[in-house]
Motif scaffolding. Structure first.
Motif, PDB file in Angstrom:
ATOM      1  N   UNK A  20       8.979  -1.045 -14.369  1.00 13.57           N
ATOM      2  CA  UNK A  20       9.388  -1.203 -12.975  1.00 13.57           C
ATOM      3  C   UNK A  20      10.109  -2.533 -12.853  1.00 13.57           C
ATOM      4  N   UNK A  21      11.289  -2.510 -12.255  1.00  7.78           N
ATOM      5  CA  UNK A  21      12.119  -3.703 -12.143  1.00  7.78           C
ATOM      6  C   UNK A  21      12.328  -4.058 -10.678  1.00  7.78           C
ATOM      7  N   UNK A  22      12.277  -5.344 -10.386  1.00  9.24           N
ATOM      8  CA  UNK A  22      12.611  -5.831  -9.043  1.00  9.24           C
ATOM      9  C   UNK A  22      11.633  -5.413  -7.966  1.00  9.24           C
ATOM     10  N   UNK A  23      10.404  -5.195  -8.336  1.00  4.63           N
ATOM     11  CA  UNK A  23       9.401  -4.733  -7.381  1.00  4.63           C
ATOM     12  C   UNK A  23       8.963  -5.891  -6.486  1.00  4.63           C
ATOM     13  N   UNK A  24       8.981  -5.659  -5.182  1.00  2.75           N
ATOM     14  CA  UNK A  24       8.611  -6.712  -4.233  1.00  2.75           C
ATOM     15  C   UNK A  24       7.132  -7.063  -4.369  1.00  2.75           C
ATOM     16  N   UNK A  25       6.783  -8.253  -3.926  1.00  2.00           N
ATOM     17  CA  UNK A  25       5.381  -8.698  -3.954  1.00  2.00           C
ATOM     18  C   UNK A  25       4.491  -7.745  -3.165  1.00  2.00           C
ATOM     19  N   UNK A  26       4.972  -7.272  -2.033  1.00  2.45           N
ATOM     20  CA  UNK A  26       4.193  -6.360  -1.193  1.00  2.45           C
ATOM     21  C   UNK A  26       3.872  -5.072  -1.941  1.00  2.45           C
ATOM     22  N   UNK A  27       4.873  -4.495  -2.599  1.00  2.00           N
ATOM     23  CA  UNK A  27       4.648  -3.260  -3.355  1.00  2.00           C
ATOM     24  C   UNK A  27       3.777  -3.524  -4.572  1.00  2.00           C
ATOM     25  N   UNK A  28       3.980  -4.655  -5.242  1.00  3.87           N
ATOM     26  CA  UNK A  28       3.116  -5.012  -6.373  1.00  3.87           C
ATOM     27  C   UNK A  28       1.663  -5.142  -5.934  1.00  3.87           C
ATOM     28  N   UNK A  39       0.232  -1.686  -5.413  1.00  2.00           N
ATOM     29  CA  UNK A  39      -0.009  -1.043  -6.701  1.00  2.00           C
ATOM     30  C   UNK A  39      -1.202  -1.673  -7.425  1.00  2.00           C
ATOM     31  N   UNK A  40      -1.359  -2.971  -7.315  1.00  2.00           N
ATOM     32  CA  UNK A  40      -2.494  -3.647  -7.949  1.00  2.00           C
ATOM     33  C   UNK A  40      -3.806  -3.226  -7.291  1.00  2.00           C
ATOM     34  N   UNK A  41      -3.812  -3.158  -5.972  1.00  2.00           N
ATOM     35  CA  UNK A  41      -5.029  -2.796  -5.239  1.00  2.00           C
ATOM     36  C   UNK A  41      -5.458  -1.351  -5.467  1.00  2.00           C
ATOM     37  N   UNK A  42      -4.516  -0.487  -5.792  1.00  2.00           N
ATOM     38  CA  UNK A  42      -4.832   0.928  -6.016  1.00  2.00           C
ATOM     39  C   UNK A  42      -5.022   1.250  -7.493  1.00  2.00           C
ATOM     40  N   UNK A  43      -4.801   0.271  -8.367  1.00  2.00           N
ATOM     41  CA  UNK A  43      -4.957   0.494  -9.800  1.00  2.00           C
ATOM     42  C   UNK A  43      -3.726   1.059 -10.485  1.00  2.00           C
ATOM     43  N   UNK A  44      -2.674   1.325  -9.731  1.00  2.00           N
ATOM     44  CA  UNK A  44      -1.460   1.905 -10.292  1.00  2.00           C
ATOM     45  C   UNK A  44      -0.693   0.937 -11.182  1.00  2.00           C
ATOM     46  N   UNK A  56       5.005   4.394   0.107  1.00  2.00           N
ATOM     47  CA  UNK A  56       3.758   4.979   0.611  1.00  2.00           C
ATOM     48  C   UNK A  56       2.981   5.619  -0.535  1.00  2.00           C
ATOM     49  N   UNK A  57       1.866   6.234  -0.204  1.00  2.00           N
ATOM     50  CA  UNK A  57       1.072   6.937  -1.214  1.00  2.00           C
ATOM     51  C   UNK A  57       1.865   8.087  -1.834  1.00  2.00           C
ATOM     52  N   UNK A  58       2.753   8.689  -1.066  1.00  2.00           N
ATOM     53  CA  UNK A  58       3.611   9.751  -1.615  1.00  2.00           C
ATOM     54  C   UNK A  58       4.541   9.180  -2.686  1.00  2.00           C
ATOM     55  N   UNK A  59       5.034   7.983  -2.474  1.00  2.00           N
ATOM     56  CA  UNK A  59       5.865   7.314  -3.471  1.00  2.00           C
ATOM     57  C   UNK A  59       5.076   6.937  -4.701  1.00  2.00           C
ATOM     58  N   UNK A  60       3.838   6.478  -4.507  1.00  2.00           N
ATOM     59  CA  UNK A  60       2.960   6.160  -5.634  1.00  2.00           C
ATOM     60  C   UNK A  60       2.704   7.401  -6.484  1.00  2.00           C
ATOM     61  N   UNK A  61       2.535   8.534  -5.828  1.00  2.00           N
ATOM     62  CA  UNK A  61       2.309   9.798  -6.533  1.00  2.00           C
ATOM     63  C   UNK A  61       3.495  10.127  -7.432  1.00  2.00           C
ATOM     64  N   UNK A  62       4.706   9.935  -6.924  1.00  2.00           N
ATOM     65  CA  UNK A  62       5.910  10.217  -7.724  1.00  2.00           C
ATOM     66  C   UNK A  62       5.993   9.257  -8.912  1.00  2.00           C
ATOM     67  N   UNK A  63       5.700   7.989  -8.691  1.00  2.00           N
ATOM     68  CA  UNK A  63       5.711   7.037  -9.810  1.00  2.00           C
ATOM     69  C   UNK A  63       4.714   7.465 -10.878  1.00  2.00           C
ATOM     70  N   UNK A  64       3.547   7.952 -10.465  1.00  2.00           N
ATOM     71  CA  UNK A  64       2.556   8.411 -11.425  1.00  2.00           C
ATOM     72  C   UNK A  64       3.058   9.639 -12.186  1.00  2.00           C
ATOM     73  N   UNK A  65       3.744  10.536 -11.516  1.00  2.00           N
ATOM     74  CA  UNK A  65       4.323  11.711 -12.183  1.00  2.00           C
ATOM     75  C   UNK A  65       5.342  11.283 -13.235  1.00  2.00           C
ATOM     76  N   UNK A  66       6.175  10.323 -12.886  1.00  2.00           N
ATOM     77  CA  UNK A  66       7.161   9.810 -13.831  1.00  2.00           C
ATOM     78  C   UNK A  66       6.445   9.207 -15.034  1.00  2.00           C
ATOM     79  N   UNK A  67       5.443   8.396 -14.773  1.00  2.00           N
ATOM     80  CA  UNK A  67       4.670   7.770 -15.850  1.00  2.00           C
ATOM     81  C   UNK A  67       4.092   8.837 -16.783  1.00  2.00           C
ATOM     82  N   UNK A  68       3.488   9.866 -16.214  1.00  2.00           N
ATOM     83  CA  UNK A  68       2.852  10.903 -17.033  1.00  2.00           C
ATOM     84  C   UNK A  68       3.863  11.647 -17.899  1.00  2.00           C
TER      85      UNK A  68
END
Length: 112
Positions: A76-84, A87-92, A53-65
């Motif tokens: 990121x390894x083994x990311x499903x097409x749906x999650x990719x 992430x692509x649509x949101x710019x992440x 979810x967006x909460x998960x995206x927020x955590x990934x961004x925190x890790x990145x920063x």
């Protein structure tokens, strides 16, 4: 939700399983941030994550920063097409390197 961390060939690997949503994002954040303290490279294995979810995206961004502050990289390894797609649509997706396998992710970080 289950989160584990390990070190493989000197690289921190965080593995999550289940859904990362508003109910589980804090657990993911707590474990992931603790695992990357002072690190300049990390692999996040999402092969067993079925929802992000967006909460998960927020955590990934925190890790990145945090890793970026050390002039590092996150793969990121083994990311499903749906999650990719999410992430692509949101710019992440532009913040991360993606790899299909853990071995590929390790090789990518070692080559950087």
């Amino acid at each position: 939700m289950n989160v584990t961390s390990s070190t493989v060939e000197g690289i921190t690997v965080i593995e999550a399983s289940g859904s990362i949503d508003s109910k589980t994002a804090s657990e993911f954040e707590r474990n992931a941030i603790a695992a990357i303290q002072g690190k300049s490279a990390a692999i996040i294995n999402l092969s067993n994550v079925d929802f992000l979810s967006s909460a998960g995206l927020r955590v990934l961004l925190m890790i990145y920063r945090q890793i970026k502050a050390q002039n590092g990289k996150v793969v990121l390894v083994g990311t499903s097409e749906e999650i990719l797609d999410i992430m692509a649509n949101t710019g992440f997706l532009s913040f991360f390197i993606t790899a299909e396998t853990l071995e590929e992710g390790i090789n990518t970080l070692k080559a950087a």
